[in-house]
Scaffold this motif. Structure first.
Motif, mmCIF file in Angstrom:
data_model
loop_
_atom_site.group_PDB
_atom_site.id
_atom_site.type_symbol
_atom_site.label_atom_id
_atom_site.label_comp_id
_atom_site.label_asym_id
_atom_site.label_seq_id
_atom_site.Cartn_x
_atom_site.Cartn_y
_atom_site.Cartn_z
ATOM 1 N N SER A 245 21.261 -3.552 36.853
ATOM 2 C CA SER A 245 20.398 -2.460 37.302
ATOM 3 C C SER A 245 20.221 -1.438 36.186
ATOM 4 O O SER A 245 19.159 -0.817 36.048
ATOM 5 N N SER A 246 21.262 -1.272 35.373
ATOM 6 C CA SER A 246 21.184 -0.447 34.174
ATOM 7 C C SER A 246 22.211 -0.962 33.186
ATOM 8 O O SER A 246 23.170 -1.649 33.565
ATOM 9 N N TYR A 247 22.003 -0.650 31.910
ATOM 10 C CA TYR A 247 22.914 -1.101 30.853
ATOM 11 C C TYR A 247 23.443 0.111 30.106
ATOM 12 O O TYR A 247 22.705 1.069 29.845
ATOM 13 N N ASP A 248 24.748 0.086 29.794
ATOM 14 C CA ASP A 248 25.388 1.222 29.138
ATOM 15 C C ASP A 248 24.740 1.473 27.779
ATOM 16 O O ASP A 248 24.728 0.588 26.913
ATOM 17 N N SER A 249 24.215 2.678 27.590
ATOM 18 C CA SER A 249 23.486 2.984 26.364
ATOM 19 C C SER A 249 23.695 4.423 25.905
ATOM 20 O O SER A 249 22.825 5.018 25.276
ATOM 21 N N GLY A 250 24.860 4.996 26.240
ATOM 22 C CA GLY A 250 25.172 6.331 25.764
ATOM 23 C C GLY A 250 25.383 6.340 24.257
ATOM 24 O O GLY A 250 25.765 5.313 23.662
ATOM 25 N N ALA A 251 25.176 7.462 23.628
ATOM 26 C CA ALA A 251 25.217 7.560 22.168
ATOM 27 C C ALA A 251 26.556 7.139 21.570
ATOM 28 O O ALA A 251 26.616 6.703 20.417
ATOM 29 N N SER A 252 27.650 7.239 22.346
ATOM 30 C CA SER A 252 28.971 6.866 21.831
ATOM 31 C C SER A 252 29.651 5.824 22.722
ATOM 32 O O SER A 252 30.875 5.778 22.804
ATOM 33 N N ASP A 253 28.848 4.977 23.371
ATOM 34 C CA ASP A 253 29.407 3.988 24.299
ATOM 35 C C ASP A 253 30.137 2.850 23.599
ATOM 36 O O ASP A 253 31.017 2.221 24.180
ATOM 37 N N TYR A 254 29.790 2.548 22.352
ATOM 38 C CA TYR A 254 30.340 1.378 21.668
ATOM 39 C C TYR A 254 30.897 1.774 20.291
ATOM 40 O O TYR A 254 30.299 2.584 19.583
ATOM 41 N N THR A 255 32.028 1.179 19.959
ATOM 42 C CA THR A 255 32.606 1.348 18.629
ATOM 43 C C THR A 255 32.734 -0.027 17.990
ATOM 44 O O THR A 255 33.105 -0.995 18.659
ATOM 45 N N GLN A 256 32.427 -0.129 16.688
ATOM 46 C CA GLN A 256 32.417 -1.436 16.042
ATOM 47 C C GLN A 256 32.731 -1.339 14.557
ATOM 48 O O GLN A 256 32.504 -0.309 13.922
ATOM 49 N N GLN A 257 33.264 -2.421 14.036
ATOM 50 C CA GLN A 257 33.495 -2.604 12.601
ATOM 51 C C GLN A 257 32.584 -3.743 12.160
ATOM 52 O O GLN A 257 32.610 -4.834 12.724
ATOM 53 N N VAL A 258 31.746 -3.492 11.154
ATOM 54 C CA VAL A 258 30.749 -4.459 10.710
ATOM 55 C C VAL A 258 31.003 -4.836 9.256
ATOM 56 O O VAL A 258 31.103 -3.959 8.387
ATOM 57 N N ILE A 259 31.101 -6.127 8.978
ATOM 58 C CA ILE A 259 31.240 -6.632 7.613
ATOM 59 C C ILE A 259 30.050 -7.547 7.342
ATOM 60 O O ILE A 259 29.828 -8.516 8.075
ATOM 61 N N THR A 260 29.275 -7.258 6.317
ATOM 62 C CA THR A 260 28.059 -8.007 6.026
ATOM 63 C C THR A 260 28.068 -8.487 4.578
ATOM 64 O O THR A 260 28.336 -7.712 3.663
ATOM 65 N N ALA A 261 27.773 -9.777 4.410
ATOM 66 C CA ALA A 261 27.626 -10.362 3.080
ATOM 67 C C ALA A 261 26.176 -10.807 2.917
ATOM 68 O O ALA A 261 25.664 -11.592 3.720
ATOM 69 N N THR A 262 25.503 -10.261 1.902
ATOM 70 C CA THR A 262 24.117 -10.613 1.608
ATOM 71 C C THR A 262 24.009 -10.957 0.136
ATOM 72 O O THR A 262 24.303 -10.114 -0.727
ATOM 73 N N ALA A 263 23.586 -12.208 -0.142
ATOM 74 C CA ALA A 263 23.526 -12.677 -1.529
ATOM 75 C C ALA A 263 24.898 -12.436 -2.186
ATOM 76 O O ALA A 263 25.901 -12.953 -1.707
ATOM 77 N N ALA A 264 24.960 -11.630 -3.246
ATOM 78 C CA ALA A 264 26.233 -11.414 -3.940
ATOM 79 C C ALA A 264 26.900 -10.107 -3.543
ATOM 80 O O ALA A 264 27.904 -9.709 -4.132
ATOM 81 N N SER A 265 26.365 -9.413 -2.539
ATOM 82 C CA SER A 265 26.925 -8.107 -2.168
ATOM 83 C C SER A 265 27.699 -8.193 -0.858
ATOM 84 O O SER A 265 27.420 -9.038 -0.006
ATOM 85 N N LEU A 266 28.674 -7.308 -0.714
ATOM 86 C CA LEU A 266 29.510 -7.241 0.480
ATOM 87 C C LEU A 266 29.642 -5.785 0.894
ATOM 88 O O LEU A 266 29.922 -4.923 0.068
ATOM 89 N N SER A 267 29.412 -5.517 2.200
ATOM 90 C CA SER A 267 29.536 -4.143 2.689
ATOM 91 C C SER A 267 30.298 -4.137 3.996
ATOM 92 O O SER A 267 30.363 -5.143 4.709
ATOM 93 N N ALA A 268 30.889 -2.997 4.294
ATOM 94 C CA ALA A 268 31.652 -2.843 5.530
ATOM 95 C C ALA A 268 31.530 -1.413 6.014
ATOM 96 O O ALA A 268 31.339 -0.484 5.222
ATOM 97 N N GLY A 269 31.627 -1.248 7.317
ATOM 98 C CA GLY A 269 31.542 0.100 7.864
ATOM 99 C C GLY A 269 31.909 0.134 9.333
ATOM 100 O O GLY A 269 31.912 -0.891 10.012
#
Length: 301
Positions: A190-214
């Motif tokens: 009926s509704s989906y949780d979408s508050g500005a601080s509802d979710y916390t996450q750690q993201v690691i991304t590898a693109t070509a030769a670069s690696l980032s995390a946040g």
């Protein structure tokens, strides 16, 4: 005469008690005099076709087998306190109602072939599900979604019976500039949780030769890299989904972004609340899905 209770001692070592209702004799119990015990009348398995109203109250047995795949919204009417066990021959949905069909999860029940329900009548056509017994405790396929058209949202509902969910497959995007995101629901969509601080996450991304995390706190859980989606494979695991605890997500994505670069993303995160959930949604920050296939599996509990 109707109402007569009589004894049958024709079989050695037992006495059968019968009740005559005016048209036929009904076996009430068998007294096993050889072993000093009483056995209630046998309750044969009676077939009742599934329908919006699956009238198990009218069935002359406590043991019912529901056949067919029609969604069940009612189990009929019988006096309060009557108990029934229903076995299911095929997959279907039992619809939750706060008055007339109360379920342990407070949500619709996704029934699979071989499952059973123990129910008690509350009278006046109202029932409570006492127990939902799964035929298997292994991973079970819930759905297979083939994406067509140009949806911006993909919803998965009626998941309150599963403590863990696994989503695998691939998607393509059109104008998808913000990557794939996920939101959960505690009210079956009926509704989906979408508050500005509802979710916390750690993201690691590898693109070509670069690696980032946040680390980020946001209104959605990131599923794929935020650089957009042309074609992306997804493997996501949601744990504690229907539990009154924080639903955690572990996601691995691999594919191409809008710049034509091969991107791999690993994400771990959670919904920042201790609520039980029963639905989730995939969405794009911008653009639409243009194709793909997703398989959803669940671990009951």
């Amino acid at each position: 005469m109707a109402g007569t209770i009589w004894e049958d001692t024709s079989v050695a070592g037992e006495t059968r008690l019968w009740f005559f209702d005016g048209s036929q004799d009904i076996l009430v119990a068998v007294v096993d005099t050889a072993n000093d015990r009483i056995e209630l009348a046998p309750q044969p398995l009676v077939d009742v076709a599934s329908a919006a109203t699956t009238d198990i109250g009218a069935a002359k047995s406590r043991n019912i087998r529901a056949t067919g795949t029609a969604t069940i919204a009612s189990f009929g009417t019988i006096r309060a306190g009557t108990t029934k066990t229903v076995y299911f021959a095929a997959a279907l949905t039992v619809t939750y109602n706060a008055t007339s069909l109360i379920t342990p999860t407070g949500a619709d029940l996704l029934i699979l072939a071989g499952d059973s329900l123990d129910l008690v009548s509350l009278g006046s056509g109202n029932w409570r599900v006492l127990r939902h017994v799964r035929a298997s405790s292994a991973w079970q396929q819930i759905s297979k979604t083939t994406i067509s058209g140009s949806p911006s949202l993909i919803d998965f509902t009626n998941l309150g019976s599963f403590r863990e969910l696994r989503l695998t497959g691939w998607v393509t995007g059109s104008g998808a500039t913000g990557g794939i995101q996920l939101r959960v629901s505690a009210n079956n969509g009926s509704s989906y949780d979408s508050g500005a601080s509802d979710y916390t996450q750690q993201v690691i991304t590898a693109t070509a030769a670069s690696l980032s995390a946040g680390t980020a706190t946001s209104a959605s859980m990131q599923v794929s890299a935020s650089a957009g989606v042309t074609r992306m494979s997804i493997e996501a695991l949601l744990t504690g989904f229907n539990q009154a605890t924080r639903t955690a997500a572990h996601v691995h994505c691999y594919g191409g972004d809008n710049a034509g670069l091969v991107t791999e993303t690993v994400i771990g995160g959670e919904r920042n609340s201790g609520s039980a959930h029963n639905a989730f949604r995939l969405l794009l920050a911008a653009g639409t899905f243009s194709g793909g296939e997703l398989i959803l599996e669940g671990l009951p509990g």
